[in-house]
Design an enzyme around this catalytic site. Structure first.
Site, short mmCIF file in Angstrom:
data_model
loop_
_atom_site.label_atom_id
_atom_site.label_comp_id
_atom_site.label_asym_id
_atom_site.label_seq_id
_atom_site.Cartn_x
_atom_site.Cartn_y
_atom_site.Cartn_z
N CYS A 54 0.85 -1.19 0.00
CA CYS A 54 0.00 0.00 0.00
C CYS A 54 0.88 1.24 0.00
O CYS A 54 1.71 1.41 0.88
CB CYS A 54 -0.92 -0.01 1.22
SG CYS A 54 -2.07 1.38 1.22
N ILE B 1 -3.06 -2.70 11.41
CA ILE B 1 -4.11 -3.73 11.42
C ILE B 1 -4.62 -3.94 12.85
O ILE B 1 -5.09 -5.02 13.19
CB ILE B 1 -3.59 -5.05 10.82
CG1 ILE B 1 -2.35 -5.55 11.57
CG2 ILE B 1 -3.28 -4.88 9.34
CD1 ILE B 1 -1.94 -6.95 11.19
#
Length: 199
Positions: free
Chosen positions: A64, A71
């Site tokens: 990304c 997370i």
């Protein structure tokens, strides 16, 4: 994603726009780091592995370019389901004897964390509720897919999703929805170049 599935033991057949995945003989629950770091969405496999094996080992996902995307919401959802989480030499290890049906409350809606919570709790013995769930069309599509496999999920597309655990899922075919981000990217490319886009 197909390379990750193969590394876990899946057999893959691809013909034109159709992919057949045979996951009956999965033997591993550790996602290779070199593949994990290539794609953000690889983290979604953690919930699926936990739902099936009650165990998953993986590194933080990569792939990304828009900056850091932790997370923590995924891990918080797993902990709420009774899953023990530890970190060792860059790997996150998740394990439990039994996934406990629970009420998961997200601090803010997250598509990936919502998907992981759904996948991890499909095979529990009881009801799991996700509050402040993501409401994107992809969540609805995941619900429809899993329900076709025999899951009992309601509420996708709203802020509250209810998963009634089932003992097993069955095989089935499914046509996934088109990719909204990909379509938007092509529209932007057409606008910038003043081109015509043909479907």
């Amino acid at each position: 994603m197909l390379e990750i599935l193969k590394s876990l033991g899946c057999k893959i057949k691809r013909n034109s726009d159709k992919i057949v995945i045979d996951a009956r003989r999965i033997t591993k629950y550790e996602i290779p780091e070199e593949l994990m770091r290539k794609m953000r969405s690889s983290v979604i496999l953690a919930g699926a592995l936990l739902g099936r094996f009650k165990e998953a080992t993986f590194s933080c996902p990569g792939g990304c370019d828009i900056g850091a995307r932790p997370i923590d919401l995924h891990l918080k959802a797993f902990e709420t389901l009774g899953i023990n989480i530890s970190e060792d030499t860059g790997y996150i290890k998740c394990k439990c004897e039994k996934i406990e049906p629970s009420k998961i409350h997200f601090d803010f809606p997250s598509v990936g964390a919502t998907e992981n919570a759904i996948l991890a709790s499909c095979l529990t013995e009881g009801k799991t509720t996700i509050v402040n769930a993501a409401m994107e069309p992809e969540i609805v599509d995941l619900q429809n897919f899993l329900n076709k496999l025999g899951a009992k999920i309601t509420g996708a597309g709203t802020s509250e999703i209810i998963i009634q655990g089932v003992k097993a899922l069955k095989s089935s075919g499914y046509k996934i929805m088109p990719d909204r981000i990909e379509a938007g990217t092509l529209l932007c490319a057409g606008a910038v170049t003043r081109a015509e886009i043909l479907d």
